[in-house]
Design an enzyme around this catalytic site. Structure first.
Site, PDB file in Angstrom:
ATOM      1  N   TYR A  89       0.858  -1.174   0.000  1.00 56.09           N
ATOM      2  CA  TYR A  89       0.000   0.000   0.000  1.00 56.09           C
ATOM      3  C   TYR A  89       0.900   1.232   0.000  1.00 56.09           C
ATOM      4  CZ  TYR A  89      -3.839   3.159   0.921  1.00 56.09           C
ATOM      5  OH  TYR A  89      -4.774   4.166   0.794  1.00 56.09           O
ATOM      6  N   GLN A 136     -10.946   0.067   0.954  1.00 55.27           N
ATOM      7  CA  GLN A 136     -11.383  -0.788  -0.150  1.00 55.27           C
ATOM      8  C   GLN A 136     -10.193  -1.447  -0.841  1.00 55.27           C
ATOM      9  OE1 GLN A 136     -11.850   2.477   0.108  1.00 55.27           O
ATOM     10  NE2 GLN A 136     -11.531   3.541  -1.837  1.00 55.27           N
ATOM     11  N   GLN A 140      10.864  15.200  11.299  1.00 55.17           N
ATOM     12  CA  GLN A 140       9.737  14.337  11.654  1.00 55.17           C
ATOM     13  C   GLN A 140       8.496  15.142  11.975  1.00 55.17           C
ATOM     14  OE1 GLN A 140       9.965  10.875  11.175  1.00 55.17           O
ATOM     15  NE2 GLN A 140      11.714  11.869  10.211  1.00 55.17           N
ATOM     16  N   HIS A 178       5.826  15.835   9.286  1.00 50.05           N
ATOM     17  CA  HIS A 178       4.920  14.801   8.781  1.00 50.05           C
ATOM     18  C   HIS A 178       3.470  15.130   9.133  1.00 50.05           C
ATOM     19  CE1 HIS A 178       7.306  11.701   6.910  1.00 50.05           C
ATOM     20  NE2 HIS A 178       8.191  11.765   7.875  1.00 50.05           N
ATOM     21  N   HIS A 230      13.062   6.445  15.152  1.00 49.23           N
ATOM     22  CA  HIS A 230      14.362   6.918  14.676  1.00 49.23           C
ATOM     23  C   HIS A 230      15.160   7.445  15.869  1.00 49.23           C
ATOM     24  CE1 HIS A 230      11.463   7.762  11.315  1.00 49.23           C
ATOM     25  NE2 HIS A 230      12.359   7.050  10.648  1.00 49.23           N
ATOM     26  N   GLU A 242       1.043 -36.559  28.881  1.00 51.05           N
ATOM     27  CA  GLU A 242       0.008 -35.613  28.456  1.00 51.05           C
ATOM     28  C   GLU A 242      -1.324 -36.304  28.173  1.00 51.05           C
ATOM     29  OE1 GLU A 242       1.509 -33.396  25.134  1.00 51.05           O
ATOM     30  OE2 GLU A 242       2.878 -32.210  26.377  1.00 51.05           O
TER      31      GLU A 242
END
Length: 439
Positions: free
Chosen positions: A139, A200, A268, A271, A337, A424
Site C-alpha cells: 500500500y 477498499q 519528523q 509529517h 528513529h 500428556e
C-alpha cells in the site's frame, strides 16, 4: 504570521519529571469508533461484491469515475513511461536509491534469509527451509503527499526475498498520478499496480476480486482507515505492522551544530501534528541553543504550521544528568528513529537496546535513512521497537522446519516422545512413536 514552536521543557532533576514525561509520550492507537464501523462495512461490501464495490468506493472517496477495474490498472508500459518522463536528476536519484536499498537487503538475505540444516551423530537431519511468499500487496499513500521512497522500501525487500508477484495499490484522487511513484514501482519490480486506495484497497488485496488478485501479506503505511482495515484483515492475510505517528529522538552531547539538530527535529515534525520529536541532552546551554535555532529556522519552513503544532503538542527538550541517563531514557521510549548526535557515537551505541533505526554521528541525518542510505525506513513506532524490527527480507519469507529422523535416531527420540505423550494423556502420539522402536 508563523506560530511559535514550544516543545515541552523538562529536566530529569525536577520532582514531577516522571508524570510529565509519561504524559508527553502518551499516544493511543485506538481508532475512532465511527472509523472502525465504516471500515467494517467497506470490508464486508468488498468481500461480497468485489470489483463493483471497489469501483463505487473509488468514485466516492477519490472522485475517480471509471467504468471498469481495467481502467484503474497501471500497465508496465505506463510505469516505464513515467520513469522515462522524469528529469534526469530525479531518474538518477531514484536509480541510486534503488541500488543502495537493494544491496542492503541482499546482504540481509545472505545473513538471515537462507535455509540451513545439520545432521546429528545418528544421521537425523534437522533444519529450516526458507521460502518466499507467493504474492504480496504493498500500500502506497497518496493524496496529501506522494512517497516513491515508500514504494522502494516495500517492493525491493520483497523482490530480493524472491516474491514473484508484487501488487501495488495507490490512491490517485481525481485521477492525478504521481510520476515518481510510478517510476519507483517500475524500478522496484512491482508486477501489477492499481489506482485504488483506502480500506477498499486493503479489502481487495486481502479477499481478492475478479481483477485484483488475493495476496498473502499486505505491507505499507496509510491513514486511520487503512490502519483499521489492515488490523481487521490480519489472519486472512499477514500484515507488517500498525504504524503510529512518526518519531525522532536525538541524543546530543552538545558537539553537533544546533541548527542541524533543530532541522532533524523538524524532519519528523513536518509529517503531521501527531509526530513526535524529542531531544535528550546533559548540556542545558546546548538545549537553549537548539530552541533558539528552532525559533530562527521555523519561519523558513513551508510546513511551519504543522511543525509548530507537532513540537508544541508532542515535542520535548529534556535536560538529563548525563549521557548515560539519556541512553536509559531512550531505551524506555524505544523510538522509531534514534540519532546519536555525538562526537563519540560508538561509545553510546552499546547502551542502546530499543530503536527502529540508530543513526550514528553528526553527519548521519535521519532523512538519509528515509531515502537512500540502504536500510529499510519502514520502522516500528509507538514503543513497539521493544519487540519488533524494521521491515526486511524476512518479512517476505516464511520458514518451515525440516526433520528427517534416521532409524537409529528413532530409537532414542521414540522413547523420549513416548514418555512425554503418555504424560500428556495422548496415547496415539505415544503409540506412533513406539511403533518405530525395535523390539
Amino acid at each position: 504570521m508563523t506560530p511559535a514552536a514550544q516543545p515541552l521543557r523538562l529536566s530529569t532533576a525536577q520532582p514531577d519529571f516522571e508524570s510529565a514525561f509519561q504524559a508527553r509520550l502518551h499516544w493511543s492507537a485506538d481508532t475512532d469508533a465511527e472509523v472502525e464501523q465504516r471500515v467494517a462495512s467497506i470490508l464486508a461490501d468488498v468481500a461480497a461484491r468485489g470489483d463493483a464495490a471497489v469501483l463505487e468506493y473509488t468514485a466516492r472517496f477519490d472522485q475517480l469515475q471509471v467504468a471498469s477495474m481495467a481502467e484503474l490498472e497501471l500497465s508496465q508500459g505506463e510505469l516505464k513511461a513515467a520513469f522515462d518522463s522524469l528529469p534526469a536528476p530525479q531518474r538518477d536519484a531514484l536509480e541510486q536509491a534503488t541500488a543502495r536499498v537493494r544491496t542492503y537487503h541482499e546482504a540481509q538475505k545472505r545473513a538471515a534469509g537462507e535455509s540451513w540444516s545439520y545432521r546429528d551423530a545418528d544421521g537425523t537431519l534437522l533444519g529450516q527451509k526458507v521460502t518466499p511468499l507467493d504474492r504480496v500487496g504493498i500500500y502506497v499513500p497518496g493524496g496529501k503527499a506522494a512517497y516513491p521512497s515508500s514504494v522502494l522500501m516495500n517492493a525491493l525487500p520483497a523482490r530480493v526475498a524472491g516474491v514473484e508477484d508484487i501488487v501495488m495499490v495507490v490512491p490517485t484522487p481525481r485521477g492525478e498520478k504521481n510520476a515518481l511513484v510510478l517510476a519507483a514501482a517500475w524500478l522496484g519490480g512491482v508486477t501489477r499496480a492499481f489506482c485504488v486506495g483506502g480500506a477498499q484497497a486493503v479489502a481487495a488485496l486481502a479477499y481478492g476480486t475478479a481483477t485484483v488478485p488475493r495476496v498473502d501479506k499486505i505491507t505499507g503505511p496509510g491513514n486511520a482507515y487503512v490502519a483499521s482495515a489492515k488490523r481487521r484483515v490480519f489472519g486472512q492475510v499477514g500484515i507488517d505492522m500498525i504504524a503510529g505517528p512518526s518519531e525522532i529522538l536525538v541524543l546530543a552531547d552538545g558537539s553537533t551544530p544546533a541548527d542541524w539538530v533543530a532541522m532533524d527535529l523538524f524532519s519528523q515534525a513536518e509529517h503531521d501534528e501527531l509526530a513526535q520529536s524529542i531531544l535528550l541532552s546533559p548540556d542545558a546551554t546546548y538545549i537553549e541553543r537548539v530552541q533558539a535555532e528552532i525559533d530562527r529556522l521555523l519561519p523558513q519552513m513551508p510546513r511551519a504550521g504543522i511543525i509548530a503544532r507537532s513540537l508544541s503538542g508532542r515535542g520535548a527538550l529534556i535536560h538529563t544528568r548525563s549521557m548515560e541517563e539519556a541512553c536509559e531514557i531512550s531505551n524506555r521510549i524505544a523510538p522509531e528513529h534514534l540519532e546519536i548526535a555525538s562526537a563519540e557515537p560508538q561509545r553510546w551505541e552499546p547502551l542502546l537496546r530499543h530503536a527502529g533505526a540508530i543513526f550514528l554521528g553528526a553527519f548521519t541525518s535521519e532523512s538519509l535513512g528515509d531515502y537512500c542510505a540502504g536500510p529499510n525506513h519502514v520502522l516500528p513506532t509507538s514503543r513497539t521497537a521493544r519487540f519488533s524490527s524494521p521491515l526486511g527480507v524476512y518479512d517476505f519469507q516464511k520458514r518451515s522446519s525440516l526433520i528427517e529422523v534416521s532409524e537409529q535416531g528413532a530409537q532414542v527420540l521414540g522413547r523420549i516422545a513416548s514418555v512425554l505423550a503418555h504424560g500428556e494423556g495422548l496415547q496415539a502420539h505415544a503409540r506412533a512413536a513406539e511403533m518405530r522402536l525395535k523390539p
